[in-house]
Design an enzyme around this catalytic site. Sequence first.
Site, PDB file in Angstrom:
ATOM      1  N   GLU A  69       0.846  -1.218   0.000  1.00 42.71           N
ATOM      2  CA  GLU A  69       0.000   0.000   0.000  1.00 42.71           C
ATOM      3  C   GLU A  69       0.871   1.254   0.000  1.00 42.71           C
ATOM      4  O   GLU A  69       1.727   1.433   0.874  1.00 42.71           O
ATOM      5  CB  GLU A  69      -0.945  -0.011   1.204  1.00 42.71           C
ATOM      6  CG  GLU A  69      -1.988   1.079   1.101  1.00 42.71           C
ATOM      7  CD  GLU A  69      -3.049   1.005   2.182  1.00 42.71           C
ATOM      8  OE1 GLU A  69      -3.446  -0.117   2.566  1.00 42.71           O
ATOM      9  OE2 GLU A  69      -3.467   2.066   2.661  1.00 42.71           O
ATOM     10  N   LYS A 120      -7.748  -1.403  10.910  1.00 46.14           N
ATOM     11  CA  LYS A 120      -7.095  -1.809   9.650  1.00 46.14           C
ATOM     12  C   LYS A 120      -5.874  -0.928   9.413  1.00 46.14           C
ATOM     13  O   LYS A 120      -4.805  -1.399   9.021  1.00 46.14           O
ATOM     14  CB  LYS A 120      -8.097  -1.699   8.491  1.00 46.14           C
ATOM     15  CG  LYS A 120      -7.572  -2.197   7.159  1.00 46.14           C
ATOM     16  CD  LYS A 120      -6.812  -1.166   6.369  1.00 46.14           C
ATOM     17  CE  LYS A 120      -6.356  -1.725   5.037  1.00 46.14           C
ATOM     18  NZ  LYS A 120      -5.439  -0.817   4.335  1.00 46.14           N
ATOM     19  N   ASP A 163       4.368 -14.294  11.694  1.00 39.19           N
ATOM     20  CA  ASP A 163       3.104 -14.786  11.158  1.00 39.19           C
ATOM     21  C   ASP A 163       2.034 -13.697  11.310  1.00 39.19           C
ATOM     22  O   ASP A 163       1.461 -13.521  12.386  1.00 39.19           O
ATOM     23  CB  ASP A 163       2.729 -16.065  11.941  1.00 39.19           C
ATOM     24  CG  ASP A 163       1.443 -16.695  11.466  1.00 39.19           C
ATOM     25  OD1 ASP A 163       0.664 -16.031  10.760  1.00 39.19           O
ATOM     26  OD2 ASP A 163       1.206 -17.860  11.824  1.00 39.19           O
ATOM     27  N   HIS A 177      -2.720  10.286   0.639  1.00 35.70           N
ATOM     28  CA  HIS A 177      -2.910   8.947   0.091  1.00 35.70           C
ATOM     29  C   HIS A 177      -2.816   8.958  -1.433  1.00 35.70           C
ATOM     30  O   HIS A 177      -2.085   8.187  -2.042  1.00 35.70           O
ATOM     31  CB  HIS A 177      -4.290   8.455   0.530  1.00 35.70           C
ATOM     32  CG  HIS A 177      -4.472   6.992   0.381  1.00 35.70           C
ATOM     33  ND1 HIS A 177      -3.937   6.103   1.272  1.00 35.70           N
ATOM     34  CD2 HIS A 177      -5.114   6.264  -0.555  1.00 35.70           C
ATOM     35  CE1 HIS A 177      -4.248   4.877   0.882  1.00 35.70           C
ATOM     36  NE2 HIS A 177      -4.952   4.948  -0.213  1.00 35.70           N
TER      37      HIS A 177
HETATM   38  C1  MEV Z   1      -5.990   2.938   4.835  1.00 38.53           C
HETATM   39  O1  MEV Z   1      -5.277   1.798   4.475  1.00 38.53           O
HETATM   40  C2  MEV Z   1      -6.107   3.045   6.327  1.00 38.53           C
HETATM   41  C3  MEV Z   1      -6.999   4.162   6.838  1.00 38.53           C
HETATM   42  O2  MEV Z   1      -8.299   4.070   6.249  1.00 38.53           O
HETATM   43  C4  MEV Z   1      -7.064   4.029   8.326  1.00 38.53           C
HETATM   44  C5  MEV Z   1      -8.078   4.905   9.013  1.00 38.53           C
HETATM   45  O3  MEV Z   1      -9.077   5.297   8.400  1.00 38.53           O
HETATM   46  O4  MEV Z   1      -7.881   5.137  10.226  1.00 38.53           O
HETATM   47  C6  MEV Z   1      -6.456   5.500   6.435  1.00 38.53           C
END
Ligand code: MEV
Length: 443
Positions: A85, A277, A293, A390
């Site tokens: 990513e 995530k 792992d 991003h």
């Molecule tokens: C993107 O991989 C992760 C985010 O969506 C985490 C979040 O929203 O806290 C930017």
Amino acid sequence: MKQPIKGFSKLSKAAKLEWLVNNNFKDANDARSIFTAYWHEDKALQKRHDEFIENTMSNYYMPYGVAPNFQINGKLYTIPMAIEESSVVAAAAKSAAFWMARGGFKTSVLGTQKIGHVHFMYSSDASALKEDFSSLEQQLRDATAELTANMEARGGGITSIRLVDATDRLDDYYQLEVIFETCDSMGANFINSNLEEMAKSLEKFAQNHERLDANALEVVMRILSNYTPNCIVRASVSCPVEELASEGVSAEEFARKFKQAIAIANAEPYRATTHNKGIMNGIDAVIIATGNDFRAVEAACHTHAARSGRYKSLTGCDVEDGVFTFWIEIPLSLGVVGGLTKLHPLVVKSLEMLGNPNAEELMGIVAVSGLAQNFAALRALVTTGIQKGHMKMHLMNILTQLEATPEEKIHVANYFKDKVPHHREVVNYFCELRGIPVPKVGR
Ligand code: MEV
């Protein structure tokens, strides 16, 4: 229609590849050339990778990046990260720099216990099992003495064995619940070998006990648990609120909104899932780079996040007496010996880059990586929004897909320097630059 194949695993690598490309692709030559392009020219190294799993056809490359300037417990680290990513390494590096100027990260390991179970059914009166548990325990310890000797010499071994009556959850269901210390190894093989030996010993115990009915006992499974609530690490950062001014937002507003963002994750599982995530972006990347792992760690962290009965944030935040504190507390069962740690040359280098940490130090580093990632995400979310940073990172991926030349990449990147590079706008601008027609939406 595809035909099943028998004995595939017994074929040579070359024969497997021929079957694969001829039976699964329109263009066998093209498929073959892609799979083989990723073979390592060093045959010994390739053989080593081939042997990690069964039916290896190729190597799957992932970018391996580094995030420098992580100050953790006063020590400086460059953290290796294997991840696809685009914005994750940049986010880590940004957080590292931000917190280095504010005292760095602190970590502490709150526990290192691993856990495993012999899951068994007993369909008769189990009182003798409970009353004579101390002799069963002795028998279990004797049966595993040889297996545990090495681990004990390193300071680990079996910490405790408990009989759990779980019949309130499932008819006839009992467990031997075993706690292990596995020192610098993740310990999966050690734990499972011990549990398998214990299961045999349990069956023998039932056969030889006059008040137990061996026919009423059935061992169903002997396996470690990847949920390790007592193998836990905390990482934190803290600074005076006034040092938090960020992206045109005042320090007070930043701290307030940041805290609200965590409160929202605690109140709303849809948000908590994305919030966590983002944390796992940092955690998994280091776990993969250090040969651990990530599936086990993912499973443990999500169970931990749901331990109250509702899925919540893995991080917490407090603002008290003008001090902002932000932390993560997560279960991390990691190893720096065993598994891939000595076999994968990049894993060896990752560990060396981190100063060959022991398992506890690595727990701290991984937790910091998760915390840093969450800080970067929330910082962007409560200020400029996530898309600015991003999409900037993603811009290069879009341009690569468009087969832009290096010069075109520089030109387009310059144009989007102070704009959010949404996919459509990048495509439009690129086509205009090249003087080619803009492809229709959806193509
Ligand atoms: C993107 O991989 C992760 C985010 O969506 C985490 C979040 O929203 O806290 C930017």
